[in-house]
Design a protein around this motif. Structure first.
Motif, mmCIF file in Angstrom:
data_model
loop_
_atom_site.group_PDB
_atom_site.id
_atom_site.type_symbol
_atom_site.label_atom_id
_atom_site.label_comp_id
_atom_site.label_asym_id
_atom_site.label_seq_id
_atom_site.Cartn_x
_atom_site.Cartn_y
_atom_site.Cartn_z
ATOM 1 N N LEU A 55 -23.892 18.909 -14.563
ATOM 2 C CA LEU A 55 -22.952 19.564 -14.946
ATOM 3 C C LEU A 55 -22.859 20.429 -14.292
ATOM 4 C CD1 LEU A 55 -21.802 19.432 -18.968
ATOM 5 C CD2 LEU A 55 -20.479 17.690 -16.832
ATOM 6 N N SER A 56 -23.252 21.030 -13.561
ATOM 7 C CA SER A 56 -23.461 22.237 -13.068
ATOM 8 C C SER A 56 -23.009 21.886 -11.474
ATOM 9 C CB SER A 56 -24.094 23.275 -13.222
ATOM 10 O OG SER A 56 -25.472 22.622 -12.430
ATOM 11 N N LEU A 57 -23.742 21.115 -10.825
ATOM 12 C CA LEU A 57 -23.725 20.593 -9.822
ATOM 13 C C LEU A 57 -22.330 19.766 -9.749
ATOM 14 C CD1 LEU A 57 -27.563 18.534 -9.380
ATOM 15 C CD2 LEU A 57 -26.072 21.124 -8.056
ATOM 16 N N VAL A 58 -21.589 19.311 -10.368
ATOM 17 C CA VAL A 58 -20.787 17.958 -10.407
ATOM 18 C C VAL A 58 -19.897 19.283 -10.574
ATOM 19 C CG1 VAL A 58 -19.090 16.363 -11.234
ATOM 20 C CG2 VAL A 58 -21.376 15.999 -11.286
ATOM 21 N N TRP A 59 -19.735 19.811 -11.545
ATOM 22 C CA TRP A 59 -18.050 20.893 -11.800
ATOM 23 C C TRP A 59 -18.381 22.091 -10.333
ATOM 24 C CZ3 TRP A 59 -18.598 21.192 -17.912
ATOM 25 C CH2 TRP A 59 -17.150 20.107 -18.138
ATOM 26 N N GLY A 60 -19.952 22.422 -9.427
ATOM 27 C CA GLY A 60 -19.903 23.375 -9.416
ATOM 28 C C GLY A 60 -19.072 22.882 -7.615
ATOM 29 N N SER A 61 -19.147 21.321 -7.766
ATOM 30 C CA SER A 61 -18.673 20.873 -6.402
ATOM 31 C C SER A 61 -17.152 20.170 -6.537
ATOM 32 C CB SER A 61 -19.276 19.135 -6.301
ATOM 33 O OG SER A 61 -20.366 19.616 -5.452
ATOM 34 N N SER A 62 -16.314 20.454 -7.576
ATOM 35 C CA SER A 62 -14.897 20.103 -7.705
ATOM 36 C C SER A 62 -14.917 21.349 -7.298
ATOM 37 C CB SER A 62 -14.938 20.312 -9.446
ATOM 38 O OG SER A 62 -15.176 21.335 -10.049
ATOM 39 N N PHE A 63 -14.959 22.615 -7.359
ATOM 40 C CA PHE A 63 -13.796 23.336 -6.315
ATOM 41 C C PHE A 63 -13.677 22.600 -5.338
ATOM 42 C CE2 PHE A 63 -15.567 25.618 -9.970
ATOM 43 C CZ PHE A 63 -14.393 25.900 -10.568
ATOM 44 N N LEU A 87 -2.893 13.263 -10.474
ATOM 45 C CA LEU A 87 -3.349 11.908 -9.808
ATOM 46 C C LEU A 87 -4.834 12.250 -10.520
ATOM 47 C CD1 LEU A 87 -2.145 11.732 -5.969
ATOM 48 C CD2 LEU A 87 -2.648 10.435 -7.524
ATOM 49 N N ARG A 88 -5.245 12.958 -11.223
ATOM 50 C CA ARG A 88 -6.660 13.716 -11.386
ATOM 51 C C ARG A 88 -6.397 13.237 -12.757
ATOM 52 N NH1 ARG A 88 -9.927 19.496 -11.952
ATOM 53 N NH2 ARG A 88 -11.679 18.785 -12.327
ATOM 54 N N ILE A 89 -5.532 13.137 -13.587
ATOM 55 C CA ILE A 89 -5.284 12.900 -14.895
ATOM 56 C C ILE A 89 -5.410 11.733 -14.618
ATOM 57 C CG2 ILE A 89 -4.014 12.870 -17.090
ATOM 58 C CD1 ILE A 89 -3.555 15.429 -15.905
ATOM 59 N N LEU A 90 -4.045 10.843 -13.550
ATOM 60 C CA LEU A 90 -3.577 9.384 -13.994
ATOM 61 C C LEU A 90 -5.638 8.617 -13.431
ATOM 62 C CD1 LEU A 90 -1.993 7.150 -14.357
ATOM 63 C CD2 LEU A 90 -1.331 7.533 -11.805
ATOM 64 N N ILE A 91 -6.044 8.859 -12.178
ATOM 65 C CA ILE A 91 -7.495 8.197 -12.306
ATOM 66 C C ILE A 91 -8.158 8.505 -12.848
ATOM 67 C CG2 ILE A 91 -8.827 8.086 -10.321
ATOM 68 C CD1 ILE A 91 -6.546 9.384 -8.598
ATOM 69 N N THR A 92 -8.537 9.588 -14.059
ATOM 70 C CA THR A 92 -9.795 10.073 -14.829
ATOM 71 C C THR A 92 -9.756 8.514 -15.893
ATOM 72 O OG1 THR A 92 -9.705 11.584 -13.998
ATOM 73 C CG2 THR A 92 -10.575 11.350 -16.403
ATOM 74 N N ALA A 116 -11.837 12.664 -9.796
ATOM 75 C CA ALA A 116 -11.167 12.175 -10.795
ATOM 76 C C ALA A 116 -12.803 12.168 -11.519
ATOM 77 C CB ALA A 116 -10.012 11.164 -11.043
ATOM 78 N N VAL A 117 -13.648 10.410 -10.874
ATOM 79 C CA VAL A 117 -14.328 9.576 -11.522
ATOM 80 C C VAL A 117 -15.276 10.947 -12.305
ATOM 81 C CG1 VAL A 117 -15.687 8.065 -11.468
ATOM 82 C CG2 VAL A 117 -13.149 8.220 -10.594
ATOM 83 N N PHE A 118 -15.846 11.656 -11.311
ATOM 84 C CA PHE A 118 -16.705 12.163 -11.672
ATOM 85 C C PHE A 118 -17.460 13.892 -11.617
ATOM 86 C CE2 PHE A 118 -17.557 9.369 -8.083
ATOM 87 C CZ PHE A 118 -19.588 8.996 -8.789
ATOM 88 N N GLY A 119 -16.596 14.033 -11.308
ATOM 89 C CA GLY A 119 -15.425 15.712 -11.873
ATOM 90 C C GLY A 119 -15.095 16.024 -13.415
ATOM 91 N N THR A 120 -14.378 15.071 -13.314
ATOM 92 C CA THR A 120 -13.642 14.655 -14.604
ATOM 93 C C THR A 120 -14.080 13.466 -16.216
ATOM 94 O OG1 THR A 120 -11.188 15.381 -13.442
ATOM 95 C CG2 THR A 120 -11.000 14.539 -15.728
ATOM 96 N N GLY A 121 -13.888 12.516 -15.696
ATOM 97 C CA GLY A 121 -14.477 11.207 -16.275
ATOM 98 C C GLY A 121 -15.778 11.165 -16.848
ATOM 99 N N LEU A 122 -15.977 11.101 -15.362
ATOM 100 C CA LEU A 122 -18.217 11.299 -16.523
ATOM 101 C C LEU A 122 -18.467 12.317 -16.843
ATOM 102 C CD1 LEU A 122 -19.517 8.921 -13.249
ATOM 103 C CD2 LEU A 122 -18.636 8.094 -15.543
#
Length: 290
Positions: A14-22, A40-45, A223-229
């Motif tokens: 999670l730290s790697l994924v969310w750290g890259s989200s910014f 778009l982030r919400i819709l694609i997720t 959306a797919v990695f930083g929000t969904g997964l």
């Protein structure tokens, strides 16, 4: 796998994924405005989660839908827009450090609203974290005078939203599996996100070029990695640990985000790094006091 090891693996991922989200948000904002990025982030997720887990909807009972609505709006819908506006106006690395206040707010609102107990050392951690935040914002305004650090308040509001989200899941959705929570959340959020996106005029004004295409690529990855997964992993982490432990992923997120920010040419001073360390030390005290 032992729960202890599983919790650490989830924290690192999670730290790697969310750290890259910014930095992904920052890149998406090149051709899209903050409202479009959030919607778009919400819709694609929502589309992604529906494709992989639509059957989980049938596991949700009527009483749980109310808390899923609260959880979705407070834990996902509001924060994605707040962060999009914040990253538009302040460095992504600074936004990630401010995000470290999530465990402190989890403790505060867990006690005030949900009745969870706390220790004196945890209260000391809260005060230290707040002091670090003040230093970080003041120094940031000094070295980046062109940036509007009032937008830091949006990140602080988002961390409060996350704090409520954590406690809602722990107290009211403990019997629901992580994927069902995520799918339920974004099924609720999909329609308002689509409506908001329509009123931004994106469907009539969007022009396909290299910059806009890359923005869509960045927001899709986010959306797919930083929000969904990540949402699925995080929901599971909350269920196998405590709200404060789960929020301690924000210890590591700034490290990843700052590295991305430096690579992208963002300015960060030694004083700001020290302030980030103070915030993280405050969070450490909150988590250490069992």
């Amino acid at each position: 796998m032992e729960q202890h090891k599983q919790k650490w693996i989830f924290l690192i991922i999670l730290s790697l994924v969310w750290g890259s989200s910014f930095i992904l948000m920052k890149k998406a904002l090149i051709s899209l405005n903050p409202v479009q990025v959030g919607a778009l982030r919400i819709l694609i997720t929502a589309i992604f989660l529906f494709l992989i887990g639509f059957k989980r909807v049938f596991k949700i009972n009527k009483t749980q839908w109310y808390y899923l609505f609260l959880n979705g709006v407070i834990g996902s819908f509001i924060p994605v827009f707040l962060f999009a506006f914040a990253v538009k106006h302040i460095d992504s690395s600074i936004a990630s450090i401010l995000n470290s206040l999530t465990p402190l707010n989890t403790l505060i609102f867990g006690y005030l609203v949900f009745g969870f107990a706390y220790r004196r050392k945890q209260l000391l951690g809260v005060l230290i974290g707040l002091a670090g935040t003040v230093i970080l914002i003041l120094k940031g305004a000094e070295i980046n005078p062109s940036q509007n650090y009032l937008y830091s308040i949006l990140v602080l509001i988002a961390t409060i939203c996350y704090a409520f989200n954590l406690n809602i899941i722990k107290k009211h959705l403990q019997d629901l599996d992580a994927l069902s929570i995520a799918v339920g959340n974004f099924m609720i959020l999909m329609i308002p996100a689509l409506i908001i996106l329509y009123f931004t005029g994106i469907f009539s004004t969007f022009e396909v070029d290299e910059a806009s295409t890359m923005s869509l690529v960045y927001i899709t990855i986010l959306a797919v990695f930083g929000t969904g997964l990540a949402k699925i992993l995080y929901n599971h982490l909350i269920k196998i640990s405590t709200p404060v432990y789960s929020s301690s992923v924000t210890y590591l997120i700034p490290i990843v985000a700052i590295l991305w920010g430096i690579l992208d040419g963002e300015k960060i001073s030694a004083v700001q790094i020290l302030a980030g360390g103070i915030i993280i030390f405050g969070v450490y005290l909150v988590n250490k006091a069992k």
